[in-house]
Scaffold this active site. Structure first.
Site, short mmCIF file in Angstrom:
data_model
loop_
_atom_site.label_atom_id
_atom_site.label_comp_id
_atom_site.label_asym_id
_atom_site.label_seq_id
_atom_site.Cartn_x
_atom_site.Cartn_y
_atom_site.Cartn_z
N ASN A 36 0.83 -1.21 0.00
CA ASN A 36 0.00 0.00 0.00
C ASN A 36 0.86 1.26 0.00
O ASN A 36 0.34 2.37 0.05
CB ASN A 36 -0.99 0.01 1.18
CG ASN A 36 -0.29 0.09 2.52
OD1 ASN A 36 0.94 0.08 2.58
ND2 ASN A 36 -1.06 0.15 3.59
N VAL A 61 -3.26 -4.83 2.46
CA VAL A 61 -3.47 -6.26 2.70
C VAL A 61 -4.47 -6.54 3.84
O VAL A 61 -4.96 -7.65 4.00
CB VAL A 61 -2.08 -6.93 2.93
CG1 VAL A 61 -1.50 -6.55 4.27
CG2 VAL A 61 -2.13 -8.42 2.78
N ALA A 118 6.66 -13.15 8.02
CA ALA A 118 7.82 -12.42 8.55
C ALA A 118 7.58 -12.05 10.00
O ALA A 118 6.84 -11.12 10.30
CB ALA A 118 8.07 -11.16 7.73
N TYR A 149 3.90 -3.21 17.71
CA TYR A 149 4.61 -4.06 16.75
C TYR A 149 4.83 -5.45 17.35
O TYR A 149 4.50 -6.46 16.74
CB TYR A 149 5.96 -3.42 16.43
CG TYR A 149 6.76 -4.12 15.36
CD1 TYR A 149 6.30 -4.17 14.04
CD2 TYR A 149 7.99 -4.71 15.65
CE1 TYR A 149 7.05 -4.78 13.04
CE2 TYR A 149 8.74 -5.32 14.65
CZ TYR A 149 8.27 -5.36 13.35
OH TYR A 149 9.02 -5.96 12.37
N ARG A 190 16.05 3.90 11.93
CA ARG A 190 16.84 2.81 12.49
C ARG A 190 18.30 3.25 12.60
O ARG A 190 18.76 4.13 11.87
CB ARG A 190 16.71 1.56 11.64
CG ARG A 190 15.38 0.90 11.93
CD ARG A 190 15.28 -0.46 11.32
NE ARG A 190 14.74 -0.37 9.99
CZ ARG A 190 14.07 -1.37 9.40
NH1 ARG A 190 13.89 -2.50 10.03
NH2 ARG A 190 13.62 -1.23 8.18
N1 UDP Z 1 19.63 3.96 18.17
C1 UDP Z 1 20.56 4.96 18.45
N2 UDP Z 1 20.55 6.08 17.68
C2 UDP Z 1 19.69 6.26 16.63
C3 UDP Z 1 18.77 5.23 16.34
C4 UDP Z 1 18.75 4.10 17.14
O1 UDP Z 1 21.36 4.83 19.37
O2 UDP Z 1 19.75 7.32 15.99
C5 UDP Z 1 19.65 2.73 19.00
C6 UDP Z 1 18.27 2.29 19.53
O3 UDP Z 1 17.97 2.92 20.73
C7 UDP Z 1 18.51 0.80 19.68
C8 UDP Z 1 19.50 0.45 18.59
O4 UDP Z 1 20.11 1.67 18.19
O5 UDP Z 1 19.08 0.51 20.93
C9 UDP Z 1 18.86 -0.18 17.36
O6 UDP Z 1 17.76 0.61 17.01
P1 UDP Z 1 16.93 0.40 15.70
O7 UDP Z 1 15.89 1.46 15.65
O8 UDP Z 1 17.85 0.30 14.53
O9 UDP Z 1 16.24 -1.01 15.81
P2 UDP Z 1 15.75 -1.97 16.99
O10 UDP Z 1 16.78 -3.01 17.05
O11 UDP Z 1 15.67 -1.21 18.30
O12 UDP Z 1 14.44 -2.43 16.52
#
Ligand code: UDP
Length: 319
Positions: A36, A61, A118, A149, A190
């Site tokens: 979407n 979906v 997934a 989530y 991320r």
């Molecule tokens: N994180 C960070 N700085 C950022 C974005 C994320 O330090 O700008 C940290 C976040 O707090 C986590 C880890 O990196 O501990 C991975 O975060 P992400 O959002 O990539 O995915 P997650 O594994 O938490 O789903």
């Protein structure tokens, strides 16, 4: 009528979905990508539009799904998948994991298709066992912001197993750990695109908390290979696919600075609620059942991903 096997990939215009489209086309399948486009992008699949074996359907979906003709496999990858996306889209995240999965399982039952769902390392929440084996039930806050989530994915696993047990549907469940590679959105929040984008633009790298939380990053090609093998296996219970090479977020920030040659500073920001403190997959099951383990080390994978982000930011491939 085509004698080729046909696969439906939901979330087909997303980061993982689009790589799966590429792989199944390469293997000679007819591929229908459904998306979407709330977090996916046509840009990820536009190189496939001239291919007669490829069809794109813009569709949510969570509504009734119709696919013309035969359908042999479904890969259900539709969902917002980064923390800032699912915090922005909490209801859609719950709906696609719950209602969307229900619709997909119904479609699979109707077509006699095998489904691969997934799932995610988020089903383990902020884990109290380390590394995480599939037998671990997890430590999830159902009412936290992240719960939309985590609980959607936990429900997704539950309804998938129920369809498998009650209807005899052929189902597969992959628990995906942090994955990276080309086609990740620079703004998905991320850590990997955040740090790479910040380093390339000369901005400060934003480490959340003290940066002592750990993650284990898997290159997308390795993940796709694991998924391909799992789909064709005869194992219905969840299987972890991820790279067990674990490091702290602070170490990771330093790696990104080194790789990019950036002089950016590291700054510290507040740790988000329920952010898992440690994460590393136990991949014994994938090794044993699928003969799978990652092939691309982080240095190589990050180099390839960096090229993609440079092109995104500067508009040309840098050498
Ligand atoms: N994180 C960070 N700085 C950022 C974005 C994320 O330090 O700008 C940290 C976040 O707090 C986590 C880890 O990196 O501990 C991975 O975060 P992400 O959002 O990539 O995915 P997650 O594994 O938490 O789903």
């Amino acid at each position: 009528m085509s004698t080729k096997l046909k696969v439906l990939i939901t979330g087909g215009a997303g980061f993982l979905g689009s790589h799966l489209c590429d792989r199944f086309l390469k293997e000679g399948y007819d591929v229908v990508a459904m998306d979407n486009l709330i977090t996916g992008s046509v840009k990820n699949i536009q190189h496939l539009f001239g291919n007669d074996s490829f069809t794109f359907v813009k569709h949510d979906v969570t509504n009734y799904n119709h696919v013309e003709g035969r359908l042999d496999y479904i890969l259900h990858f539709a969902s917002p998948a980064s923390p800032i996306d699912y915090l922005k889209l909490p209801i859609q995240t719950l709906k696609v994991g719950a209602l969307g999965t229900h619709k997909i399982l119904g479609l699979a039952k109707d077509k006699g298709a095998r489904v691969l769902i997934a799932s995610t390392s988020e089903v383990y929440g902020d884990p109290l066992e380390h590394p995480q084996q599939e037998s671990y039930w997890g430590n999830v806050n159902p009412i936290g912001y992240r719960g939309v989530y985590d609980e959607a994915k936990r429900f997704q696993e539950a309804i998938t197993m129920a369809y498998h047990r009650y209807h005899g549907l052929e189902t597969r469940i992959v628990r995906i750990f942090n994955t990276y590679g080309p086609r990740m959105r620079l703004d998905d929040g991320r850590v990997l695109p955040a740090f790479m984008g910040q380093a390339l633009r000369g901005e400060s790298l934003t480490v959340f908390g003290e940066g002592d939380q750990t993650r284990s990053f898997c290159y997308v090609d390795d993940l796709v290979e694991g998924i391909y093998r799992l789909l064709h296996s005869d194992y219905a219970e969840p299987v972890n696919i991820g790279n067990p090479s674990e490091l702290t977020i602070l170490q990771f920030a330093k790696e990104v600075l080194e790789l990019t040659g950036s002089k950016s500073e590291i700054i510290y920001k507040e740790l988000p609620e329920d952010d898992p403190k440690i994460r590393r997959p136990d991949i014994s099951k994938a090794k044993e059942l699928l003969g799978w383990e990652p092939q691309v080390d982080r240095k190589e994978g990050l180099k390839r991903t960096l090229e993609y982000f440079k092109e995104e930011i500067y508009g040309v491939q840098q050498v």
